[in-house]
Design an enzyme around this catalytic site. Structure first.
Site, short mmCIF file in Angstrom:
data_model
loop_
_atom_site.label_atom_id
_atom_site.label_comp_id
_atom_site.label_asym_id
_atom_site.label_seq_id
_atom_site.Cartn_x
_atom_site.Cartn_y
_atom_site.Cartn_z
N HIS A 115 -10.07 10.40 -35.62
CA HIS A 115 -10.10 11.85 -35.28
C HIS A 115 -9.63 12.48 -33.45
O HIS A 115 -9.79 11.47 -32.86
CB HIS A 115 -11.57 12.36 -35.45
CG HIS A 115 -12.36 13.64 -34.87
ND1 HIS A 115 -11.89 14.66 -35.79
CD2 HIS A 115 -12.17 14.57 -33.52
CE1 HIS A 115 -12.17 16.41 -35.43
NE2 HIS A 115 -11.87 15.92 -33.62
N ASP A 118 -8.15 14.97 -30.76
CA ASP A 118 -9.37 15.85 -30.21
C ASP A 118 -8.18 16.55 -29.62
O ASP A 118 -7.85 15.99 -27.82
CB ASP A 118 -10.06 16.05 -29.32
CG ASP A 118 -11.38 15.62 -30.46
OD1 ASP A 118 -10.89 17.08 -31.61
OD2 ASP A 118 -12.41 15.17 -30.67
N GLY A 124 -14.30 21.14 -25.78
CA GLY A 124 -13.60 21.37 -24.40
C GLY A 124 -14.04 19.95 -23.72
O GLY A 124 -13.53 19.11 -23.18
N PHE A 125 -14.92 19.12 -24.13
CA PHE A 125 -15.64 17.81 -23.33
C PHE A 125 -16.80 17.22 -24.10
O PHE A 125 -16.81 17.63 -25.00
CB PHE A 125 -16.33 18.57 -21.95
CG PHE A 125 -15.73 19.69 -20.59
CD1 PHE A 125 -15.02 18.59 -20.51
CD2 PHE A 125 -15.72 20.44 -20.78
CE1 PHE A 125 -14.56 19.49 -19.01
CE2 PHE A 125 -15.20 21.08 -20.53
CZ PHE A 125 -14.92 20.74 -19.29
N GLY A 126 -16.43 15.86 -23.73
CA GLY A 126 -17.16 14.79 -24.53
C GLY A 126 -18.84 14.80 -24.59
O GLY A 126 -18.91 14.79 -23.08
N GLY A 127 -19.16 13.88 -25.06
CA GLY A 127 -21.04 12.97 -23.81
C GLY A 127 -21.21 14.54 -24.22
O GLY A 127 -22.60 13.88 -23.44
N ASP A 187 -18.64 17.74 -35.54
CA ASP A 187 -17.92 17.58 -34.23
C ASP A 187 -18.57 17.27 -33.15
O ASP A 187 -18.88 18.64 -32.59
CB ASP A 187 -16.30 17.82 -34.40
CG ASP A 187 -16.08 17.19 -32.89
OD1 ASP A 187 -16.57 15.91 -32.86
OD2 ASP A 187 -14.66 17.85 -33.39
N GLY A 228 -17.73 10.28 -30.87
CA GLY A 228 -16.85 10.24 -30.17
C GLY A 228 -17.74 8.78 -29.34
O GLY A 228 -17.96 7.71 -29.17
ZN ZN Z 1 -13.08 17.29 -32.06
#
Ligand code: ZN
Length: 204
Positions: A10, A12, A120-123, A153, A175
């Site tokens: 995946h 991003d 916009g952001f992981g976590g 996602d 992620g």
């Molecule tokens: Zn994604």
């Protein structure tokens, strides 16, 4: 690393315009292919506008290309462009974006991606109302008769993947669940194995 468990890469793509962050572009996708990555590459465009990027990523070896309907002026045209480039196409809906966007384009999507966090952001943590939306999307897909994957996602982890699968998802982006752990092949394989174990318990 990929042979240890995940099926799809995946990817991003953020542009600091449609979303407030900046990540990677087609050159990195191309580099993955040249490095020998054979898995499907699932390009999630968080960019505006999208049409130029569709051609660029198709040339760079993308397998799937998905985009947000708010980011393009003509959703139907962008979906058609993706298929014309020989890729699988899809729409991505943020947590507040209506499933109505899909209504007249079900014959043009191979994948529906529901975001369970804001892009916009992981976590970030999984937004629980996504489960209701997944169930509604699953009904839409089943009623359409088309072969469409339902992807989720954001905030997917071994702790919630079973309930997400039971709500109708059949493709899961992970992620932080993977990357927070030590970045070793063993830790990665262990996390994927844990998620597959939880998935096996899902009643679908
Ligand atoms: Zn994604």
């Amino acid at each position: 690393m990929l042979d240890a468990g995940a099926d799809v890469v995946h990817f991003d793509v953020m542009d600091n315009h449609y979303v407030p962050n900046l990540t990677i572009g087609p050159m990195v996708c191309d580099a993955l292919r040249k490095h020998g990555v054979k898995n499907d590459i699932d390009v999630h465009l968080m960019v505006q506008p999208v049409d130029q990027m569709i051609g660029d990523f198709a040339k760079a070896g993308a397998s799937y290309i998905t985009f947000h309907p708010e980011a393009t002026k003509h959703v139907d045209r962008s979906l058609s462009l993706i298929r014309n480039e020989g890729c699988k196409s899809g729409l991505v809906l943020t947590p507040s974006t209506s499933l109505d966007y899909l209504r007249y384009v079900m014959d043009k999507v191979d994948i529906i991606l529901l975001m369970s966090v804001n892009p916009g952001f992981g976590g970030q943590s999984f937004i629980p109302s996504t489960l209701t939306k997944l169930k509604e999307a699953r009904k839409l897909i089943d009623a359409s008769g088309f072969d469409i994957r339902l992807q989720v996602d954001g905030g997917v982890s071994p702790a919630n993947i079973q309930s997400i699968a039971e709500a109708g998802a059949d493709m899961f982006v992970a992620g932080s669940a993977i990357l927070k752990n030590p970045r070793t092949k063993d830790a990665y394989a262990e996390t994927i194995k844990g998620m597959r174990g939880e998935l096996a318990k899902a009643k679908v």
